[in-house]
Structure formats: C-alpha cells, structure tokens
Design a protein around this motif. Structure first.
Motif, PDB file in Angstrom:
ATOM      1  N   GLN A 213      -8.986  31.311  39.570  1.00  0.00           N
ATOM      2  CA  GLN A 213      -8.591  32.629  40.140  1.00  0.00           C
ATOM      3  C   GLN A 213      -9.767  33.653  40.337  1.00  0.00           C
ATOM      4  O   GLN A 213      -9.868  34.221  41.186  1.00  0.00           O
ATOM      5  N   TYR A 214     -10.585  33.641  39.270  1.00  0.00           N
ATOM      6  CA  TYR A 214     -11.554  34.646  39.218  1.00  0.00           C
ATOM      7  C   TYR A 214     -13.115  33.950  39.264  1.00  0.00           C
ATOM      8  O   TYR A 214     -14.018  34.478  38.758  1.00  0.00           O
ATOM      9  N   GLU A 215     -13.147  33.030  40.008  1.00  0.00           N
ATOM     10  CA  GLU A 215     -14.486  32.092  40.021  1.00  0.00           C
ATOM     11  C   GLU A 215     -15.526  32.939  40.623  1.00  0.00           C
ATOM     12  O   GLU A 215     -16.543  32.968  40.087  1.00  0.00           O
ATOM     13  N   THR A 216     -15.480  33.593  41.518  1.00  0.00           N
ATOM     14  CA  THR A 216     -16.357  34.541  41.971  1.00  0.00           C
ATOM     15  C   THR A 216     -16.986  35.637  41.326  1.00  0.00           C
ATOM     16  O   THR A 216     -17.817  36.141  41.153  1.00  0.00           O
ATOM     17  N   VAL A 217     -16.060  35.998  40.148  1.00  0.00           N
ATOM     18  CA  VAL A 217     -16.235  36.936  39.290  1.00  0.00           C
ATOM     19  C   VAL A 217     -17.308  36.623  38.004  1.00  0.00           C
ATOM     20  O   VAL A 217     -18.225  37.149  37.769  1.00  0.00           O
ATOM     21  N   ILE A 218     -16.854  35.487  37.505  1.00  0.00           N
ATOM     22  CA  ILE A 218     -17.485  34.978  36.375  1.00  0.00           C
ATOM     23  C   ILE A 218     -18.496  34.002  36.507  1.00  0.00           C
ATOM     24  O   ILE A 218     -19.285  33.551  36.075  1.00  0.00           O
ATOM     25  N   ARG A 219     -18.535  33.454  37.856  1.00  0.00           N
ATOM     26  CA  ARG A 219     -19.740  32.529  38.221  1.00  0.00           C
ATOM     27  C   ARG A 219     -21.037  33.124  38.341  1.00  0.00           C
ATOM     28  O   ARG A 219     -22.208  32.708  38.170  1.00  0.00           O
ATOM     29  N   GLY A 220     -21.108  34.374  38.763  1.00  0.00           N
ATOM     30  CA  GLY A 220     -22.563  35.245  39.152  1.00  0.00           C
ATOM     31  C   GLY A 220     -23.154  34.606  40.089  1.00  0.00           C
ATOM     32  O   GLY A 220     -22.500  33.912  41.187  1.00  0.00           O
ATOM     33  N   LYS A 221     -24.449  34.891  40.418  1.00  0.00           N
ATOM     34  CA  LYS A 221     -25.335  34.707  41.590  1.00  0.00           C
ATOM     35  C   LYS A 221     -26.282  33.878  41.153  1.00  0.00           C
ATOM     36  O   LYS A 221     -27.272  34.143  40.116  1.00  0.00           O
ATOM     37  N   CYS A 222     -26.704  32.563  41.661  1.00  0.00           N
ATOM     38  CA  CYS A 222     -27.930  31.693  41.601  1.00  0.00           C
ATOM     39  C   CYS A 222     -28.918  32.459  41.667  1.00  0.00           C
ATOM     40  O   CYS A 222     -29.117  33.075  42.777  1.00  0.00           O
ATOM     41  N   GLY A 223     -30.159  32.056  40.940  1.00  0.00           N
ATOM     42  CA  GLY A 223     -31.363  32.514  41.160  1.00  0.00           C
ATOM     43  C   GLY A 223     -32.549  31.654  41.758  1.00  0.00           C
ATOM     44  O   GLY A 223     -31.908  30.314  41.878  1.00  0.00           O
ATOM     45  N   GLN A 224     -33.593  31.698  42.314  1.00  0.00           N
ATOM     46  CA  GLN A 224     -34.560  30.778  42.579  1.00  0.00           C
ATOM     47  C   GLN A 224     -35.984  30.919  41.968  1.00  0.00           C
ATOM     48  O   GLN A 224     -36.473  32.191  41.810  1.00  0.00           O
ATOM     49  N   GLU A 225     -36.371  29.709  41.709  1.00  0.00           N
ATOM     50  CA  GLU A 225     -37.979  30.043  41.260  1.00  0.00           C
ATOM     51  C   GLU A 225     -38.900  28.707  41.855  1.00  0.00           C
ATOM     52  O   GLU A 225     -38.213  27.595  41.866  1.00  0.00           O
ATOM     53  N   TYR A 226     -39.926  28.769  42.025  1.00  0.00           N
ATOM     54  CA  TYR A 226     -40.919  27.638  42.211  1.00  0.00           C
ATOM     55  C   TYR A 226     -41.548  27.048  41.122  1.00  0.00           C
ATOM     56  O   TYR A 226     -42.062  27.959  40.328  1.00  0.00           O
ATOM     57  N   ILE A 227     -41.379  25.808  40.790  1.00  0.00           N
ATOM     58  CA  ILE A 227     -42.226  25.367  39.451  1.00  0.00           C
ATOM     59  C   ILE A 227     -43.126  24.418  39.867  1.00  0.00           C
ATOM     60  O   ILE A 227     -42.944  23.597  40.927  1.00  0.00           O
ATOM     61  N   GLU A 228     -44.176  24.089  39.087  1.00  0.00           N
ATOM     62  CA  GLU A 228     -45.119  23.289  39.329  1.00  0.00           C
ATOM     63  C   GLU A 228     -44.901  22.030  38.933  1.00  0.00           C
ATOM     64  O   GLU A 228     -44.201  21.724  37.715  1.00  0.00           O
ATOM     65  N   VAL A 229     -45.063  20.978  39.771  1.00  0.00           N
ATOM     66  CA  VAL A 229     -44.494  19.514  39.063  1.00  0.00           C
ATOM     67  C   VAL A 229     -45.837  18.561  39.159  1.00  0.00           C
ATOM     68  O   VAL A 229     -46.740  18.749  40.056  1.00  0.00           O
ATOM     69  N   ASN A 230     -45.847  17.550  38.496  1.00  0.00           N
ATOM     70  CA  ASN A 230     -46.701  16.486  38.624  1.00  0.00           C
ATOM     71  C   ASN A 230     -46.263  15.520  39.726  1.00  0.00           C
ATOM     72  O   ASN A 230     -45.286  15.541  40.311  1.00  0.00           O
ATOM     73  N   ALA A 231     -47.372  14.458  39.637  1.00  0.00           N
ATOM     74  CA  ALA A 231     -46.812  13.577  40.752  1.00  0.00           C
ATOM     75  C   ALA A 231     -45.374  12.599  40.675  1.00  0.00           C
ATOM     76  O   ALA A 231     -44.953  12.064  41.460  1.00  0.00           O
ATOM     77  N   TYR A 232     -45.001  12.588  39.300  1.00  0.00           N
ATOM     78  CA  TYR A 232     -43.678  12.049  38.989  1.00  0.00           C
ATOM     79  C   TYR A 232     -42.483  12.798  39.154  1.00  0.00           C
ATOM     80  O   TYR A 232     -41.276  12.675  38.583  1.00  0.00           O
ATOM     81  N   GLY A 233     -42.856  14.143  39.550  1.00  0.00           N
ATOM     82  CA  GLY A 233     -41.539  15.399  39.436  1.00  0.00           C
ATOM     83  C   GLY A 233     -41.478  16.044  38.274  1.00  0.00           C
ATOM     84  O   GLY A 233     -40.419  16.672  38.429  1.00  0.00           O
TER      85      GLY A 233
END
Length: 648
Positions: A213-233
């Motif tokens: 019922q209150y999914e939009t209230v308690i879910r919050g909002k996703c964020g984004q960030e770029y992370i460095e990865v090696n050749a294996y992910g």
C-alpha cells in the motif's frame, strides 16, 4: 649476347624488384603511421573514454527501505544485511561461459554440499545474457563463507561479483503478516512497466499489506555512482571525479496497530481454526488489532530463492488459503450479531419499543405460511421484550420484528452502520460484503428466476441472509456503541523521514453521521450490556470493572456441519474506546468460541495498555479489588507476551 650484358640485365631486374618491395613496404608503413596517428591523435578522446568505460561500471545504489513500526514505536519490519552472488554478463566472454559455470559448480558449503546446480545455473546465466549490461542474482542471502570463496577465486570467476544488499526482517512473524505484508522480486512480465517508475531488474517490491500500500513512501529513491572495476568486473571502489546521485532513504511508517495486543490476539486464536479478529477505536477509526488465521511467516520471502521456493509451494497449495486476509476479505453471515441492527431499526422507526412483546411467544419455532422457522433454543424463550430478546438471542422475537419493520427500513439502518459497502481501510484486498433485501435479492438471483418473498425477511432480521466482513462488523459495533458517528478505519498513523521529522500525520476521516434518537440510545446500550451479564450469551468476554456491550452469533455455514462463531463487542458500553469483532469458521456457537477470544484481548487492553488503564481508573477510582482480579486474569497472557518482547 655478350655475358656482361646479361649480368647487367639481371642486376637491373633485381633492382626493380627491390624498389617495388621497398615501395610496398613504405606504403604499408605510411598507412600504419597514418592509422596510428588517426587512432592516437584524432580519436584520442574517444579511446580514452572507451578505456575508462571499460574500467568503470555504473552502480545503482538502492536506498535503505523505511521501517514499519507499531503505534508505540516497536519495529514490525526492518532491514538486515545480506549478500548475493551476481553475474555481469558483459564481463564473460562466450568461450568463458562454460568454464565459469563449471568453476561455480565446484564450490561446496561447510557440509560438503554442492552450492550451485549446473542446470539451474545454466538457465540463470542464459537468462542473464538477455540483459547483458544488468547484473543478475544467481544466489541470494549467502553466507560469509561463500562470499569469501567467491572473492578468493575471482580470477577463475570473471563476471561473478558479490553485492551487499538488505533484506526485510519481520519481528512479529505470522502474527502481523496480513497487516505488514511481504516483499518479492518483480515478476518478469511486470518489469517493463515498472522500469519507467525507477525500478531495476531484480528489485524487490511490496506484494501485500502495508508493504504494498505504501510502497512509494517506504521505498525511497535509488542513487547512482560510478565504480572502478578490474578486468574481471570486481569493484575497486567509487571513482571520486564523477558526480554521484545520492539515494534518498525511505520514510518510516508508524501504524495504528498495537504489537502487544496483536500478539495477544494471535495467542488467543486457536491455531487449528480459521477466521479473523479486528479491533478498532470507534472514536477515530484507528485499527488496533487485525489478525487473520491461518497465516504465513513473511520472513519466508526473505530467504534464499531455493529455500523460498520450497516454502512457497506449500503455501500456494494450502487449501486453507493462508495468504487471504480474512479480516477484510472473509465474508460471513453476521448471524445474531445483526439482531442489534434490526432492533435499532425497529426502535428508530417506531414499530417497536423497549417493552414490545409480540403476539406469538417463543416456543422454539415460528410458522409463516408453509414454512416453520426455528429458534436456536428448541424449548423456546416464552414471551420476551426487546432487551431479553437481545440478551437471549431469541430468533422468534426477531422473526416477528422483521415482518413488522420490513427489509427496506432494516437496510436503511444497515447503511447507517457502514454495512452498505467497503469500509475504505488503507490496505488492498477489501471486499464489500452484501446486504439482502427485495431489490438486492431479485437482482442477484435474476438468472435463477428467484423472487423475494415475505418469508425471506425472517432470515434477514436474524443475520442469515447477508454476508459481511469482520472489519465491517467491528465498524458496526463501534457505531452501535457511540451512536454518533462512524470513522473510516485506517492503519497508517504517521510518516517520518530518516531523521525522525514528521512528514505526514493521518487525520481521522468521518465516514457517516449516525443520528440516533436520544431516547433510543440508552435502550440500545442496555441491550448491548445485557448480553454480557447473567443469562446473557456473551459472558465469557466480560471484563471485571468495565461494562462491555456485545452480541454473539452463530452464522449458517453452507460448507460444513458446524456454524461460524461470531462475536462483536464494544467497551465501555456507554462511551466505547474499543470495538472488536471475532469470526471463527466452522467452530460452533459465538458465545463459547468467539467470545472468549475477544475476552482475552479486551481484558489485556484494560489491564496493560495506557489508554485502557486510564479508562479503568476513571471507571473504578476506589475499587482496588477489581483491578487485582483483572490483573490476575491477564497474568498468564502478560507473561507470554512479555517473554516474547524481552528478546527485542
């Protein structure tokens, strides 16, 4: 030809060939130099960007989901840390896929059991390659031991990563399942539509109860960030030079539910029986207890997929339908509890009074035409007035009252008590029930060719012709107690952000004014109270020191030999602060089965809750004996509840 001339011609041919080869090589090197210049100088920015993109990955940061708490701040749903093994398909070359699967299948747990099934794993990774640039879980909620193994063998497992997540934990387990609800992964067929709302593949979403019922209230909002990865992910950490979008933490919800009362209700309701309990505050519509039995432990849905699937199969095939919230969707004939509405309709219409006695006394049956309608007491009740008829639940009296008042007037007062439609509670899945009567009956059974007859009002007057939900019954008895107004029931009391600031406070919503004659209010309250005193059918719900008003009922059950046991009550009867409805399927008489359940909850309320104790002190300012008696009665229940909550 002279020999010298031949040598000169041969030398000239060799020189020509050498020049051709040198020219070809020069052209090749010129082309190579031009190509290198184009790649390294002209396309330098492009290749630098591509190099960086290959070394970094966009990571979606899921915010912590808001907690769900009861009215006193006890946590009903919270987050716990969890680890999942995921695959990044774009990091696995086609020729590596088979080897990665084989390497994963070599992993064993502490007991020596194989962690991954090859066929299941092949299916998951094949499915994951349909969304090459999105990570897909291949094992959920794994142990630290498994996390360590995967991390240690990163070289042999390209594209396989460990993600830290949070999973839902429900403190009351099955006791509050139908209120709080549960979460589950978004189904494949719903993902495309939800993607537009900010959901990502593999996200969890509320599936029932408050979580939905209150999914939009308690879910919050996703964020984004770029992370460095090696050749294996594998992640090497966030890239500091690229701006991040911080996640917005979901808000916390405070419910109207009292966790301790909820546990008392769960303990009082027999595990072997089906049914529901609803308790609310008729002064504002706050729902204090909502229990449906049988139930499900929502923590099952937070288990790993393999364990969850085993549990789910048992739940989905259970003929008792434990996922159904019987408190809002279970429909039952109200039985004799509806006699209160019939009595009110008779009084308000002036067709009967407190002292009205009908011409035909109760001798155990009543004849109308060729039909003989029986009373629950074969010996009969003799000649009784309205109060005694309610107290002893005399069918014969109400047969005659129904004939005198008529279906339309009775249904008018049914509507005033909120029985003409859904209550409007803030949770998905509520049913509206159905009120019988000439117009409704003829419409419903038109295809069968059935027509309303006068004799059917007998069934209507004693509550055997209509069907209602437990929450409608709780609203009805609350209205019959205060005789002033009905409020829309609700569960969400307040919303607060992650810092504790109040975001939203639910305001009670007036549903209907009842407008009952002042002369009839004391009559109805006397009738209500009579059911729980000597000779009344609801005595097992009595509370020492508090005048409780109520009504028992035994509702006809077309699917079994035993009737449904129904009981409704409000207390204190002259100014109710609580109203309760109990429905128990296939259990027999309301007074012997449903009333004791309500009694346990009511007694705990007045003995242990702050509001209940306040009312008790105001009602019994000098009588300490009653308080001791009440305290002694709830002692076993209190001990069990305190023991449970001590762990938290």
């Amino acid at each position: 030809m002279p020999f010298g001339t031949l040598l000169q011609d041969d030398q000239q041919q060799r020189n020509t060939k050498s020049l051709v080869i040198i020219g070809i090589i020069s052209i090749f090197y010129c082309f190579l130099i031009i190509r290198l210049f184009y790649i390294q100088i002209v396309q330098a920015d492009l290749h630098i960007r591509l190099s960086k993109e290959n070394a970094m990955r966009l990571k979606i940061v899921t915010p912590p989901r808001g907690e769900i708490l009861d009215r006193n701040g006890f946590v009903l749903a919270r987050n716990r840390p969890s680890y999942s093994i995921c695959v990044l398909p774009y990091k696995i070359k086609a020729k590596q896929r088979k080897q990665v699967i084989e390497n994963l299948c070599l992993i064993r747990d502490s007991l020596g059991n194989q962690v991954f099934d090859s066929l299941e794993l092949e299916g998951l990774i094949r499915k994951a390659f349909l969304r090459r640039f999105e990570q897909t879980r291949i094992r959920e909620d794994v142990s630290m031991e498994l996390v360590s193994i995967v991390e240690e063998h990163a070289m042999e497992l390209p594209g396989i990563i460990v993600e830290t997540e949070s999973r839902r934990e429900y403190t009351l387990g099955k006791s509050a399942f139908h209120v709080v609800g549960y979460m589950s992964e978004i189904p494949e067929e719903q993902f495309d539509s939800l993607k537009e709302k900010g959901y990502f593949y593999g996200d969890l979403i509320g599936k029932s109860g408050i979580e939905r019922q209150y999914e939009t209230v308690i879910r919050g909002k996703c964020g984004q960030e770029y992370i460095e990865v090696n050749a294996y992910g594998k992640s090497l950490g966030p890239i500091p030079d690229i701006a991040q979008i911080k996640p917005v933490v979901g808000n916390d919800l405070y419910l109207t539910i009292d966790a301790r009362l909820q546990m008392v209700a769960d303990n009082a309701f027999p595990d072997s029986l089906k049914g529901a309990v609803v308790m609310l505050d008729p002064r504002n519509g706050e729902v204090l207890v909502m229990l449906s039995s049988p139930s499900v432990d929502p923590n099952i849905f937070s288990l790993s997929s393999s364990e969850r699937s085993k549990e789910w199969q048992a739940i989905a095939t259970d003929p008792n339908l434990p996922l159904n919230n019987r408190a809002i969707s279970g429909t039952y004939p109200p039985g004799s509890t509806f006699k209160l509405v019939s009595a009110l309709a008779g009084l308000e219409s002036g067709r009967v009074s407190k002292d009205t006695r009908f011409a035909v006394p109760c001798h155990g049956s009543f004849r109308i035409g060729s039909r003989i309608a029986r009373c629950w007491n074969p010996a009969g009740h003799g000649s009784v007035g309205l109060i005694s008829a309610v107290q002893q639940s005399c069918n014969v009296y109400f047969y005659q009252l129904g004939l005198k008042v008529g279906d339309s007037i009775i249904n008018e007062y049914s509507s005033r008590m909120g029985l003409d439609g859904p209550t409007g509670i803030d949770i998905v899945g509520e049913k509206s029930g159905w009120l019988s009567g000439e117009a409704a009956y003829n419409k419903r059974f038109a295809k069968r060719g059935w027509k309303w007859t006068q004799g059917l009002v007998l069934d209507l007057a004693i509550g055997q012709a209509q069907i209602l939900t437990p929450i409608q019954l709780s609203l009805m008895i609350g209205g019959l107690g205060n005789m002033k107004s009905l409020y829309t029931p609700f569960l969400m009391k307040a919303e607060r952000d992650s810092t504790g600031n109040l975001v939203n406070l639910h305001q009670p919503q007036l549903k209907k004014h009842i407008d009952i004659s002042e002369d009839n209010i004391p009559v109805m309250r006397e009738a209500l109270a009579s059911v729980l005193i000597e000779r009344g059918t609801g005595g097992r719900a009595a509370v020492p020191g508090i005048a409780v008003g109520g009504k028992t009922g035994s509702a006809q059950n077309p699917h079994g030999e035993k009737t449904h046991a129904v009981f409704v009550a409000c207390a204190p009867v002259d100014n109710p602060v609580v109203a309760i409805a109990v429905a128990v399927e296939n259990a027999g008489h309301g007074g012997s089965v449903a009333a004791p359940i309500a009694g346990h909850i009511l007694r705990y309320f007045f003995a242990e809750t702050e509001e209940g104790k306040r009312i008790f002190r105001e009602t019994n300012p000098t009588d300490s004996t009653l308080l001791k008696r009440l305290t002694q009665m709830v002692k076993p229940v209190k001990a069990a509840v305190d023991s449970f909550f001590a762990a938290y």
